[in-house]
Design an enzyme around this catalytic site. Structure first.
Site, PDB file in Angstrom:
ATOM      1  N   ARG A  61     -14.898  -1.779  69.723  1.00 52.10           N
ATOM      2  CA  ARG A  61     -14.771  -0.660  68.474  1.00 52.10           C
ATOM      3  C   ARG A  61     -15.035   0.693  69.292  1.00 52.10           C
ATOM      4  NH1 ARG A  61     -13.341  -4.727  67.263  1.00 52.10           N
ATOM      5  NH2 ARG A  61     -11.592  -3.760  67.873  1.00 52.10           N
ATOM      6  N   HIS A 110     -21.999   4.863  56.451  1.00 56.48           N
ATOM      7  CA  HIS A 110     -22.136   3.593  57.216  1.00 56.48           C
ATOM      8  C   HIS A 110     -22.342   3.816  58.568  1.00 56.48           C
ATOM      9  CE1 HIS A 110     -19.474   1.725  53.762  1.00 56.48           C
ATOM     10  NE2 HIS A 110     -20.942   1.953  53.405  1.00 56.48           N
ATOM     11  N   SER A 181     -10.367   1.325  49.415  1.00 57.75           N
ATOM     12  CA  SER A 181      -9.845   0.237  48.543  1.00 57.75           C
ATOM     13  C   SER A 181     -10.733   0.313  47.427  1.00 57.75           C
ATOM     14  CB  SER A 181      -9.708  -1.129  49.158  1.00 57.75           C
ATOM     15  OG  SER A 181     -11.160  -1.331  49.613  1.00 57.75           O
ATOM     16  N   LEU A 206      -2.724   4.130  50.018  1.00 52.16           N
ATOM     17  CA  LEU A 206      -1.352   3.391  50.142  1.00 52.16           C
ATOM     18  C   LEU A 206      -1.006   2.531  49.073  1.00 52.16           C
ATOM     19  CD1 LEU A 206       0.815   3.625  52.199  1.00 52.16           C
ATOM     20  CD2 LEU A 206      -0.487   1.975  53.529  1.00 52.16           C
TER      21      LEU A 206
HETATM   22  P1  NAD Z   1     -11.355   0.220  52.549  1.00 49.64           P
HETATM   23  O1  NAD Z   1     -11.736  -0.742  52.026  1.00 49.64           O
HETATM   24  O2  NAD Z   1     -11.819   1.603  52.728  1.00 49.64           O
HETATM   25  O3  NAD Z   1      -9.692   0.049  52.348  1.00 49.64           O
HETATM   26  C1  NAD Z   1      -8.662   1.048  53.022  1.00 49.64           C
HETATM   27  C2  NAD Z   1      -7.673   1.357  52.102  1.00 49.64           C
HETATM   28  O4  NAD Z   1      -6.918   2.307  52.892  1.00 49.64           O
HETATM   29  C3  NAD Z   1      -6.659   0.231  51.565  1.00 49.64           C
HETATM   30  O5  NAD Z   1      -6.996   0.286  50.232  1.00 49.64           O
HETATM   31  C4  NAD Z   1      -5.152   0.514  52.102  1.00 49.64           C
HETATM   32  O6  NAD Z   1      -4.356   0.523  50.862  1.00 49.64           O
HETATM   33  C5  NAD Z   1      -5.380   2.064  52.477  1.00 49.64           C
HETATM   34  N1  NAD Z   1      -4.704   2.726  53.572  1.00 49.64           N
HETATM   35  C6  NAD Z   1      -4.042   1.995  54.653  1.00 49.64           C
HETATM   36  N2  NAD Z   1      -3.301   2.897  55.151  1.00 49.64           N
HETATM   37  C7  NAD Z   1      -3.530   4.147  54.676  1.00 49.64           C
HETATM   38  C8  NAD Z   1      -2.852   5.203  55.071  1.00 49.64           C
HETATM   39  N3  NAD Z   1      -2.023   5.556  56.066  1.00 49.64           N
HETATM   40  N4  NAD Z   1      -2.974   6.297  54.195  1.00 49.64           N
HETATM   41  C9  NAD Z   1      -3.594   6.153  52.957  1.00 49.64           C
HETATM   42  N5  NAD Z   1      -4.303   4.870  52.579  1.00 49.64           N
HETATM   43  C10 NAD Z   1      -4.112   3.797  53.513  1.00 49.64           C
HETATM   44  O7  NAD Z   1     -11.359  -0.143  54.071  1.00 49.64           O
HETATM   45  P2  NAD Z   1     -11.670  -1.502  54.781  1.00 49.64           P
HETATM   46  O8  NAD Z   1     -10.923  -1.481  56.077  1.00 49.64           O
HETATM   47  O9  NAD Z   1     -11.692  -2.417  53.835  1.00 49.64           O
HETATM   48  O10 NAD Z   1     -13.237  -1.451  55.300  1.00 49.64           O
HETATM   49  C11 NAD Z   1     -14.424  -1.519  54.751  1.00 49.64           C
HETATM   50  C12 NAD Z   1     -15.427  -0.781  55.404  1.00 49.64           C
HETATM   51  O11 NAD Z   1     -15.143  -1.146  56.712  1.00 49.64           O
HETATM   52  C13 NAD Z   1     -15.459   0.781  55.374  1.00 49.64           C
HETATM   53  O12 NAD Z   1     -16.129   1.194  54.357  1.00 49.64           O
HETATM   54  C14 NAD Z   1     -15.990   1.150  56.824  1.00 49.64           C
HETATM   55  O13 NAD Z   1     -17.266   1.184  56.770  1.00 49.64           O
HETATM   56  C15 NAD Z   1     -15.358  -0.103  57.668  1.00 49.64           C
HETATM   57  N6  NAD Z   1     -14.410   0.391  58.624  1.00 49.64           N
HETATM   58  C16 NAD Z   1     -14.253   1.444  59.207  1.00 49.64           C
HETATM   59  C17 NAD Z   1     -13.096   1.907  59.987  1.00 49.64           C
HETATM   60  C18 NAD Z   1     -13.251   3.211  60.417  1.00 49.64           C
HETATM   61  O14 NAD Z   1     -14.325   3.898  61.037  1.00 49.64           O
HETATM   62  N7  NAD Z   1     -11.886   3.743  60.744  1.00 49.64           N
HETATM   63  C19 NAD Z   1     -12.128   0.842  60.105  1.00 49.64           C
HETATM   64  C20 NAD Z   1     -12.160  -0.373  59.556  1.00 49.64           C
HETATM   65  C21 NAD Z   1     -13.170  -0.821  58.725  1.00 49.64           C
END
Ligand code: NAD
Ligand code: ZN
Length: 237
Positions: A61, A110, A181, A206
């Site tokens: 990551r 986080h 989400s 989304l």
């Molecule tokens: P989340 O629970 O925050 O859900 C992601 C949401 O984003 C979903 O509801 C989806 O519909 C939406 N989404 C996807 N693509 C999108 C777009 N292009 N535009 C707008 N909305 C969009 O995230 P998760 O993946 O379930 O992760 C939960 C936890 O995991 C986070 O709180 C975090 O700590 C960690 N995480 C972090 C990262 C990162 O730092 N980028 C990535 C994955 C997981």
């Protein structure tokens, strides 16, 4: 909605805002990494039982940060911050895309992939040089610990800086949740606190999130398209 520059705005972001930069959300990965459920590699128990596995997962990551860049949604939030007197960006993301875009009033509730932490002496270092991104563990420079851990809030651990977060959400005029989400607590509970405060609550995602009925406005679509368009509109009305 018209946004005066004296309005107090809190933004909460989740993995969805970084999806268009190429960082997959948990759900997009089916919550699985090399046959391990992500919930099972992202816990303090996993780190005790099989640190090598957890280390490998996070080194992957962490190295990925070198290949991705902030997108137009991260950038639009920087314009919003500079327009407003009182602003706070709370992110659940552990990537560094908000700070690389230029956000300054920012809380990583986080933790941060960029950093490593010593469980023996508490030292936290920014660790993105070549020597930090290899498969072998990184030693503490302050004490005898041979194995720094990712500076990440794992499942079963307490998110960071919650007092500041509750203070800001409890006083805001506008609350905006982007790419989250509404499943992961306590982050998901911030919306109901903002609602109780009387803030105007806006959601951008989304898919309709779990707590969609609490939003006064919900915009369904890609963050990279919707956030810049909405920010421009709010600042110009
Ligand atoms: P989340 O629970 O925050 O859900 C992601 C949401 O984003 C979903 O509801 C989806 O519909 C939406 N989404 C996807 N693509 C999108 C777009 N292009 N535009 C707008 N909305 C969009 O995230 P998760 O993946 O379930 O992760 C939960 C936890 O995991 C986070 O709180 C975090 O700590 C960690 N995480 C972090 C990262 C990162 O730092 N980028 C990535 C994955 C997981
Ligand atoms: Zn140490």
């Amino acid at each position: 909605m018209m946004l005066g520059s004296d309005m107090r705005v809190v933004v909460l972001t989740g993995a969805g805002i970084s999806a268009e930069s190429g960082i997959r959300t948990f759900r997009a990965n089916d919550g699985v990494w090399e046959n391990h459920r992500i919930e099972d590699v992202a816990t303090p128990f996993a780190w005790e039982r099989d640190p090598r596995l957890v280390w490998r997962f996070y080194q992957g990551r962490r190295r990925q940060l070198l290949d991705v860049n902030p997108n137009s949604a991260h950038e639009a939030l920087v314009s919003l911050e500079s327009y407003l007197d009182e602003f706070l960006l709370i992110t659940q993301n552990v990537d560094d895309l908000h700070s690389r875009a230029g956000s300054e009033k920012l809380i990583h509730m986080h933790g941060e992939l960029r950093k490593l932490r010593c469980e023996m002496c508490g030292e936290i270092i920014d660790a993105m040089d070549d020597e930090h991104l290899q498969d072998q563990y990184v030693k503490c420079v302050q004490c005898t610990n041979e194995r720094l851990r990712p500076h990440i809030v794992w499942f079963h651990e307490m998110p960071l800086r919650m007092d500041e977060i509750y203070d800001a959400v409890g006083e805001c005029d506008v609350f905006i949740a982007i790419g989250t989400s509404g499943h992961v607590y306590p982050a998901a509970g911030l919306l109901s606190i903002a609602k109780d405060t009387g803030a105007h609550c806006i959601g951008i995602n989304l898919d309709p999130p779990e707590n969609v009925i609490l939003f006064d406005e919900f915009h369904q679509g890609l963050a990279g398209e919707l956030v810049p368009a909405l920010v421009t509109k709010w600042m110009s009305e």
